[in-house]
Design a protein around this motif. Sequence first.
Motif, short mmCIF file in Angstrom:
data_model
loop_
_atom_site.label_atom_id
_atom_site.label_comp_id
_atom_site.label_asym_id
_atom_site.label_seq_id
_atom_site.Cartn_x
_atom_site.Cartn_y
_atom_site.Cartn_z
N THR A 118 45.43 43.79 36.44
CA THR A 118 44.91 45.10 34.61
C THR A 118 43.24 44.87 34.51
O THR A 118 43.34 46.71 34.72
CB THR A 118 45.41 44.67 33.57
N GLY A 119 42.57 44.38 34.97
CA GLY A 119 41.16 44.54 34.49
C GLY A 119 41.31 44.98 32.93
O GLY A 119 41.67 44.71 32.13
N THR A 120 40.37 46.20 32.80
CA THR A 120 40.28 46.94 31.50
C THR A 120 40.77 48.17 31.55
O THR A 120 40.44 49.15 30.74
CB THR A 120 38.83 47.16 31.50
N GLY A 121 41.56 47.87 32.74
CA GLY A 121 43.10 48.84 32.31
C GLY A 121 42.55 50.83 33.24
O GLY A 121 42.92 51.57 32.67
N GLY A 122 41.06 50.54 33.73
CA GLY A 122 40.62 51.82 34.56
C GLY A 122 42.57 52.44 34.94
O GLY A 122 42.90 53.72 34.90
N LEU A 123 42.52 51.69 36.64
CA LEU A 123 43.57 52.16 37.31
C LEU A 123 44.96 52.51 36.25
O LEU A 123 46.15 53.67 36.09
CB LEU A 123 44.08 51.59 38.27
N LEU A 174 44.29 49.90 26.63
CA LEU A 174 45.67 50.83 27.02
C LEU A 174 46.58 51.26 25.50
O LEU A 174 47.93 51.18 25.66
CB LEU A 174 46.68 49.78 27.70
N ASP A 175 45.94 50.67 24.03
CA ASP A 175 46.42 50.75 23.48
C ASP A 175 47.03 52.04 22.62
O ASP A 175 46.56 53.15 23.37
CB ASP A 175 45.57 50.38 21.90
N GLY A 176 48.61 52.44 22.81
CA GLY A 176 49.22 53.99 22.05
C GLY A 176 49.36 54.54 24.07
O GLY A 176 50.38 55.60 23.54
N LEU A 236 52.03 45.34 29.03
CA LEU A 236 50.75 44.68 29.58
C LEU A 236 51.16 43.24 28.99
O LEU A 236 51.66 42.71 28.48
CB LEU A 236 48.91 44.68 28.39
N ILE A 237 51.04 41.95 30.24
CA ILE A 237 51.34 40.86 30.25
C ILE A 237 50.64 40.09 30.98
O ILE A 237 49.50 40.54 31.70
CB ILE A 237 52.21 40.60 31.49
#
Length: 304
Positions: free
Chosen positions: A58-63, A91-93, A99-100
Motif C-alpha cells: 500500500t505504501g502511503t496509499g497514493g496508487l 485512506l480514511d473515508g 486496508l490489511i
Amino acid sequence: MNAAERQTRTHLTKLFAQHGFFPRGDLGQNFLIDLNIVQYVADQAFIGPDDVVLEIGTGTGGLTTFLAREAADVVTVEYDEKVFGLARQMLDGLRNVTLINADALKTKNQLNPDVIAVVEEKLRVDPERKLKLVANLPYDVATPIISNLVATELPWVGMVVTIQLELAQRMAAQPKSGSNFGALSVWLQSQCQIKLLKKLGPQVFWPRPDVDSAILSIRPDRERRATITDRAFFHELVRGVFTQRRKHLRVVLASYFKGRLDREAIDGVLAELGLKPDVRAETLAVETFVSLSNRLCEVERGRS
C-alpha cells in the motif's frame, strides 16, 4: 491535500521525517513519486465497477486512491506497521477500501490465507465480480506474489504491476535466450500473456532504487492453461528441472524421478516426444514443457 500532492518526493520526505522513521530498503520500500506513472498504472488496469482490486504494498496509499475511484472494492495489503499507520490516515473515508496490515505471503509458495479470505468475501458480493492485481510490488516479494496468484483458482483477469526490470525480462524471456529463461518464464507463459508496457528509471521512485524497473501486464490465457493436465505436477517439475539447467534433460529427469520412474520409462517419454537425451531444459519451448509434463504425469500415475 489531493492525491498528486501526497505523492511528491517533498511531501513524502516530510511525512516520514515528522513520524520519525524512513522507508526500509530491506522491505523494498520505493514509492512512486511520478503522478503520471501512478495514473498510467491505474489506467492500464482498465478497472471497472465489477472489479475487486488486490494491491500488495500500500505504501502511503497514493496508487490506492486512484484504484478506489473505479473499482467495486480495493483490498490493499501493507506489511510495515508504521507505513500501515500512514496509509490508514491517508485512506480514511474511502468506504470501498479494505486496508490489511499483514504479510501477503504465508510462505514463498503460498499467499496469505487471511488475505485471500477477504478477497473471496469481496468477490462473493456479486457473481460478475472479477479480480485484478494492481500494485507497485516490493521487489523482494514480486516473484512469489505473481507466481502464487497464477497458481490459485481465483477468478483473476489481469495484473498490472511495477517490478524490477530484470525480473520482467525473465518473465517474458524466450528459450535459448540465456539465463533469463527459466522456471518462472515457463510457468507464467504456459498460462498467461505477458507484455512489458513501460520501462522506468530510478528517478520516478523515492528512495531511488539501484536498478531500473518496469510496468508489466499479465493476462490469463485460458486455452493455454487448459492444456496442462496437472498444474501442481507441472509447477514442481519445471522448478525441479531448472535447478540443473545446464545438465542434459535425461540426467535431470532421472534424478528428479528417482524412486518413482526408471530410466527406461523416462527414455520412452523423451523418444515419444522426439526429444534427444542430451537436450537441455533451457532450449525447450513452453509448449514442449507442457507436453513433457502431461506425459510424465500420465506414466507415473499409470504405475502407482
